[in-house]
Design a protein around this motif. Structure first.
Motif, mmCIF file in Angstrom:
data_model
loop_
_atom_site.group_PDB
_atom_site.id
_atom_site.type_symbol
_atom_site.label_atom_id
_atom_site.label_comp_id
_atom_site.label_asym_id
_atom_site.label_seq_id
_atom_site.Cartn_x
_atom_site.Cartn_y
_atom_site.Cartn_z
ATOM 1 N N ALA A 106 0.844 -1.189 0.000
ATOM 2 C CA ALA A 106 0.000 0.000 0.000
ATOM 3 C C ALA A 106 0.882 1.242 0.000
ATOM 4 C CB ALA A 106 -0.917 0.005 1.211
ATOM 5 N N THR A 107 0.398 2.299 -0.673
ATOM 6 C CA THR A 107 1.148 3.543 -0.783
ATOM 7 C C THR A 107 0.396 4.659 -0.077
ATOM 8 O OG1 THR A 107 2.029 2.871 -2.936
ATOM 9 C CG2 THR A 107 2.161 5.205 -2.378
ATOM 10 N N ARG A 108 1.091 5.387 0.767
ATOM 11 C CA ARG A 108 0.444 6.476 1.491
ATOM 12 C C ARG A 108 0.210 7.667 0.569
ATOM 13 N NH1 ARG A 108 2.973 9.153 6.888
ATOM 14 N NH2 ARG A 108 3.247 11.039 5.607
ATOM 15 N N ILE A 109 -0.974 8.264 0.664
ATOM 16 C CA ILE A 109 -1.348 9.398 -0.170
ATOM 17 C C ILE A 109 -1.202 10.714 0.570
ATOM 18 C CG2 ILE A 109 -3.308 10.523 -1.336
ATOM 19 C CD1 ILE A 109 -4.309 7.754 -2.093
ATOM 20 N N THR A 110 -1.674 10.787 1.795
ATOM 21 C CA THR A 110 -1.713 12.050 2.532
ATOM 22 C C THR A 110 -0.375 12.369 3.194
ATOM 23 O OG1 THR A 110 -2.739 10.787 4.330
ATOM 24 C CG2 THR A 110 -4.184 12.111 2.936
ATOM 25 N N GLU A 111 -0.149 13.676 3.387
ATOM 26 C CA GLU A 111 1.072 14.157 4.008
ATOM 27 C C GLU A 111 0.843 14.384 5.507
ATOM 28 O OE1 GLU A 111 4.164 14.918 2.326
ATOM 29 O OE2 GLU A 111 3.158 13.648 0.862
ATOM 30 N N ASP A 112 1.923 14.630 6.238
ATOM 31 C CA ASP A 112 1.835 15.013 7.645
ATOM 32 C C ASP A 112 1.507 16.505 7.712
ATOM 33 O OD1 ASP A 112 2.466 12.476 8.758
ATOM 34 O OD2 ASP A 112 4.587 12.819 8.338
ATOM 35 N N ASP A 113 0.225 16.812 7.574
ATOM 36 C CA ASP A 113 -0.214 18.201 7.484
ATOM 37 C C ASP A 113 -0.948 18.679 8.735
ATOM 38 O OD1 ASP A 113 -2.505 16.712 7.263
ATOM 39 O OD2 ASP A 113 -3.097 17.467 5.292
ATOM 40 N N GLY A 114 -0.860 17.916 9.809
ATOM 41 C CA GLY A 114 -1.508 18.319 11.054
ATOM 42 C C GLY A 114 -2.936 17.844 11.193
ATOM 43 N N PHE A 115 -3.420 17.059 10.222
ATOM 44 C CA PHE A 115 -4.784 16.542 10.265
ATOM 45 C C PHE A 115 -4.774 15.010 10.302
ATOM 46 C CE2 PHE A 115 -5.662 20.762 8.721
ATOM 47 C CZ PHE A 115 -6.935 21.055 9.181
ATOM 48 N N PHE A 116 -5.827 14.442 10.884
ATOM 49 C CA PHE A 116 -6.181 13.054 10.632
ATOM 50 C C PHE A 116 -7.145 13.060 9.448
ATOM 51 C CE2 PHE A 116 -5.305 10.028 14.349
ATOM 52 C CZ PHE A 116 -4.092 10.627 14.607
#
Length: 299
Positions: A106-116
């Protein structure tokens, strides 16, 4: 956190039809399964349970795990890719991933942007994902309607500003089959805590409107592939959020008249029952999950 069954509780997967019938398809006393998706070829249901994905073959009744690597334990926010081969999943680390239904990395799409990030919709062309962002995973804060390019990465812009659906909590954003609307539930129409109502907004951020006014707490509108019908889950008035283990109802309406239920199916459930779109590709049936307790447990 992985949900499990209580003592004396079982998990039941049901199939409802637009003519009002309902059939028990599968029952488990061991694993708590949630949130069915119906595969594009019509052959299987995909759901999560015990932190993993599972495939239930509708012809044989066989159940098997879909083995993914590179992803933490999964929650019940997952949607199938329009190509019929892939799936987008939300994991308990607060991120969205993409994978193949056949399994594998699996490939992660979202960044560590301060949100869940809690996924609920994919556009018909597969290019955009709709999700709810919760600031720092703080569930005392309202969810925000967001979209992101499905290929992810730092170059995929997160779009939240144009979706003005009020300052209260929203959830369950899902694209209409024609890609012109996002359907969701929101608490922005009332000052009553938790009083979620069904709504929609155009993908260009205009036309925000309430679909019906009710005394119940209404969550997770899901349109059939032909756009003629919708299902949603009705919680009792006064419910805050979408908790588990309540007496609720799954409701079927025509998208031409959201105010009149065509059929409804009372059950014991809530969380996990109908979190994601579970319509069959022919728009004649949809799946949901109930979690009944034994009589001794109820007493």
């Amino acid at each position: 956190m992985i949900r499990t069954l209580q003592s004396g509780q079982r998990c039941e997967v049901w199939i409802a039809s637009v003519n009002g019938q309902a059939e028990l398809l599968y029952s488990s006393d061991d694993v708590l399964f949630e949130a069915p998706n119906w595969t594009l070829d019509g052959s299987s249901l995909i759901f999560n349970g015990d932190g993993k994905l599972w495939r239930l073959d509708l012809n044989t009744g066989s159940l098997e795990p879909i083995l993914l690597t590179g992803v933490p334990d999964l929650n019940n926010d997952h949607v199938l890719a329009p190509d019929g081969q892939g799936i987008f999943v939300s994991a308990n680390d607060g991120h969205i991933y993409r994978a193949l239904l056949a399994g594998g990395p699996a490939t992660r799409i979202t960044e560590d942007d301060g949100f869940f990030h809690f996924l609920h919709g994919v556009s018909p062309d597969g290019a955009q994902l709709a999700y709810v962002g919760i600031k720092a995973g703080d569930f005392t804060q309202p969810g925000r309607l967001m979209t992101i390019a499905s290929d992810g990465g730092a170059s995929a812009s997160v779009d939240v500003g144009r979706f003005d659906v009020g300052s209260a909590h929203c959830d369950g954003p899902e694209f209409s089959p024609d890609g012109k609307w996002l359907y969701l539930n929101t608490e922005s129409f009332t000052s009553r805590q938790g009083h979620a109502q069904l709504a929609r907004i155009r993908v260009d951020g205009t036309g925000f409107e309430r679909l019906l006014e009710s005394e119940s707490v209404d969550w997770f509108p899901h349109l059939s592939p032909d756009g003629r019908y919708a299902s949603y889950i009705r919680f009792p008035g006064g419910t805050v959020g979408h908790p588990a283990d309540l007496r609720v109802a799954v409701v079927l309406v025509s998208t031409e008249d959201w105010t009149t239920a065509l059929h409804s199916w009372p059950l014991f459930g809530g969380q996990g029952t109908l979190n994601v779109n579970s319509w069959s590709p022919d728009s004649r049936r949809f799946a949901y999950v109930a979690y009944p307790l034994s009589d001794s447990t109820k007493d």
